[in-house]
Structures are given as C-alpha cells and as structure tokens.
Enzyme design. Structure first.
Site, short mmCIF file in Angstrom:
data_model
loop_
_atom_site.label_atom_id
_atom_site.label_comp_id
_atom_site.label_asym_id
_atom_site.label_seq_id
_atom_site.Cartn_x
_atom_site.Cartn_y
_atom_site.Cartn_z
N ARG A 111 -16.93 5.47 -15.67
CA ARG A 111 -18.37 5.43 -15.45
C ARG A 111 -18.90 4.00 -15.39
NH1 ARG A 111 -17.73 9.53 -19.31
NH2 ARG A 111 -18.43 11.61 -18.68
N ARG A 150 -14.06 -3.55 -25.58
CA ARG A 150 -13.86 -3.74 -27.00
C ARG A 150 -13.13 -5.07 -27.20
NH1 ARG A 150 -17.25 -0.50 -27.63
NH2 ARG A 150 -17.20 1.49 -28.76
N ASP A 158 -19.07 -9.96 -24.79
CA ASP A 158 -20.05 -9.22 -25.59
C ASP A 158 -19.39 -8.60 -26.81
OD1 ASP A 158 -22.66 -8.06 -26.08
OD2 ASP A 158 -21.78 -6.13 -25.51
N GLU A 218 -15.15 -8.82 -34.80
CA GLU A 218 -16.59 -9.01 -34.93
C GLU A 218 -17.12 -8.43 -36.25
OE1 GLU A 218 -18.39 -5.37 -32.28
OE2 GLU A 218 -17.40 -6.99 -31.16
N HIS A 266 -22.43 -8.10 -29.09
CA HIS A 266 -22.20 -6.67 -28.87
C HIS A 266 -23.53 -5.94 -28.65
CE1 HIS A 266 -19.19 -3.21 -29.82
NE2 HIS A 266 -19.98 -2.89 -28.81
#
Length: 314
Positions: free
Chosen positions: A155, A233, A257, A262, A280
C-alpha cells in the site's frame, strides 16, 4: 456489551483515543500502574483486550500474563511488535490500521526525498546561522528524473511510486513477489535493485526476512551518489553500516524517519548535512491519528458485539 470489558493500553497515545476507549471500555493505562506484576497477579482476568502501537505492542510475556485476553487492536499497520504466533496458538484476534496511514506516510517519504537530496535542512541552518552573508550555499542535485527503487510495493510503496511519477522518476522495485500489473520494473533481489537506482526507499514490513535487508552490500551497490530513505522500521537497515558509509562518503545521503534503537539516534548522524532526521512521525497528523483511533475502537466494539472485525489480521 453489558459490563465494560477491560482494555490494557500499552503506552501513552492521543487523548482522543484514550477518551474513546474510556467511553466504551474500562481502560487500564499501563504507565500509571506502579507494579505491573502485582496488577497481573490480582487483576489480570479483568483485561480482555490490548491496544498497542508500532513500538509498544504485545509480546509473548504480556500475552501470557493476560489469561482472558481475546483481542489485540493495534494502533499501527506494523505488526512486528506483536507475537502473532502466540496469538494464533491462543485464538486471540489481532487487528491493525493499514489503510488509515498510507497517504501520510507516502507524503513523508516524498518530503524526505526532497529534503535530503536538496539538503533543505542544511540550507535552513545555513540561513539561521548567518552564513548566507558570508558565502553562497553549495550546489545540490535535482530530484526530478532520478531513478527510484522501492523495497516493498504494498500500500505505502505503491502510494510513494504514484507520487514520484509526478517527478518523472523511473520507478523500480523489489517485493516478495513480482507485481506484473504495476507497470514498474521488478528486480529479484535488493542488491540488484540498489545497483539500478539513485534513491532507495524502504517501505516494507519488518519481518525476520527483512531485518537488516539494507546492509553493507546494498549500501555499496547504491554508491556515493545514492540516497536511502527509510519510512519503514529502523531495523530494516544495519544502522552501524549506514553510519559508517555516510561518514566515509560511500553513500550520498539518507532521510530517516525511523531508527534501529529509537529514540536513541547515533551521534555521528547529528552533524551530517547530508542526513535528514525525523522522529518517527510518518502518521503524526491530527487527521490520520483520529482515523486510526476510530478504527482501533471500532474493531474492539465489533469484537465485543460479536460482529465481524473491520481489519482483521488474525
């Protein structure tokens, strides 16, 4: 629903989501409970549902601690933080929010491409620090017409490709299976994909197979004029190899991102002008978070009303 089912919220999320959950259910906020072990020892039977996200999901330990758990409604499209095997074993339903965030994450991918390739953040610092009065900013490279390789043409990957067509980009991709109707060139492995593009976008799910799917060989195949964009990720990339390649000039730049550990970010990345760092925030718009929250709650309401789930995974 007669008595309100208990819902375990794994971490702080939007006030809107918490309000909606409180309206329909008895909400237990994990971060407000002093001793989770004591709670599970005495009240675990109160919990029939878990709401988590892409960082704090439901691992095997949590699932085993909740004997009456029936459903996990994830406030995320990613499922790598949920023990799906354990859920199947125990007959626990799992839902996610797949379509709610596609457009926002794809927008961010394009934003990161533009900001990284054109060094917009470095330009911003250049002006703010008064350096423009002393000299001109250096030349960058254009985005339009660049060849872009996408890892994962699902998607989000498809939405990224659709946007990049406006930049006359040549699109190619690697995915678990070829998608002959996509109109884009397929490469059977990531190294071949990286060898045939200038910008590599990571948009696949994180699985055992895609962990560190971007390693030193892939980075070297992309080369010193290539750029990596990660909206998937953090663990998709071997982060130390990425840092080393950027510091040594073996990679042109990166727009990130997400990060492997993280919210910890390698200090070597902080001062690099060819790197754009984002905390993120792919889904962090008011509109998208509201839609995701509504879907999380709707799936729970459907389950406890014995109605079909809206977005079932398991």
């Amino acid at each position: 629903m007669d008595k309100k089912p208990g819902v375990w919220l794994t971490c702080p999320m939007s006030q809107y989501l918490q309000q909606q959950l409180t309206t329909h259910f008895t909400l237990f906020k994990s971060w407000e409970i002093p001793s989770k072990q004591d709670f599970f020892n005495h009240q675990s039977h109160s919990i029939r549902a878990v709401v988590g996200n892409g960082v704090h999901g439901a691992d095997s330990d949590l699932i085993e601690s909740l004997p009456c758990l029936e459903i996990i409604s994830s406030h995320s499209s990613g499922l790598d933080k949920i023990d799906l095997v354990k859920c199947v074993e125990k007959g626990i339903r799992v839902t996610s929010t797949p379509d709610m965030l596609t457009e926002e994450v794809a927008d961010l991918a394009v934003l990161l491409i533009l900001a990284t390739v054109r060094k917009i953040c470095a330009c911003d610092r250049f002006v703010r620090n008064g350096l423009w009065k002393q000299r001109d900013f250096g030349l960058t490279t254009k985005v339009s017409g660049k060849s872009v390789g996408i890892i994962g043409l699902g998607r989000i990957g498809s939405a990224v490709a659709k946007r990049l067509k406006s930049f006359t980009s040549q699109i190619c991709y690697y995915s678990r299976s070829e998608k002959p109707n996509s109109g884009y060139k397929y490469h059977p492995n990531v190294i071949e994909l990286a060898s045939n593009c200038e910008i590599l976008v990571i948009a696949c799910s994180l699985t055992k197979e895609t962990h560190h799917i971007v390693n030193r060989k892939v980075i070297d195949a992309l080369g010193p004029n290539g750029f990596i964009i990660n909206i998937g990720r953090g663990a998709h990339i071997d982060e130390q190899e990425l840092v080393t390649a950027l510091v040594e000039g073996r990679l042109g730049g990166a727009g990130l991102d997400v990060f492997e550990h993280e919210p910890d970010v390698p200090m070597q990345l902080i001062d690099l002008d060819n790197v754009v760092l984002s905390p993120h925030v792919g889904t962090c718009t008011v509109e998208t978070r509201k839609a995701m929250a509504d879907l999380v709650v709707a799936n729970l309401v459907a389950h406890f009303s014995n109605e079909p789930l809206l977005t079932p995974v398991v």
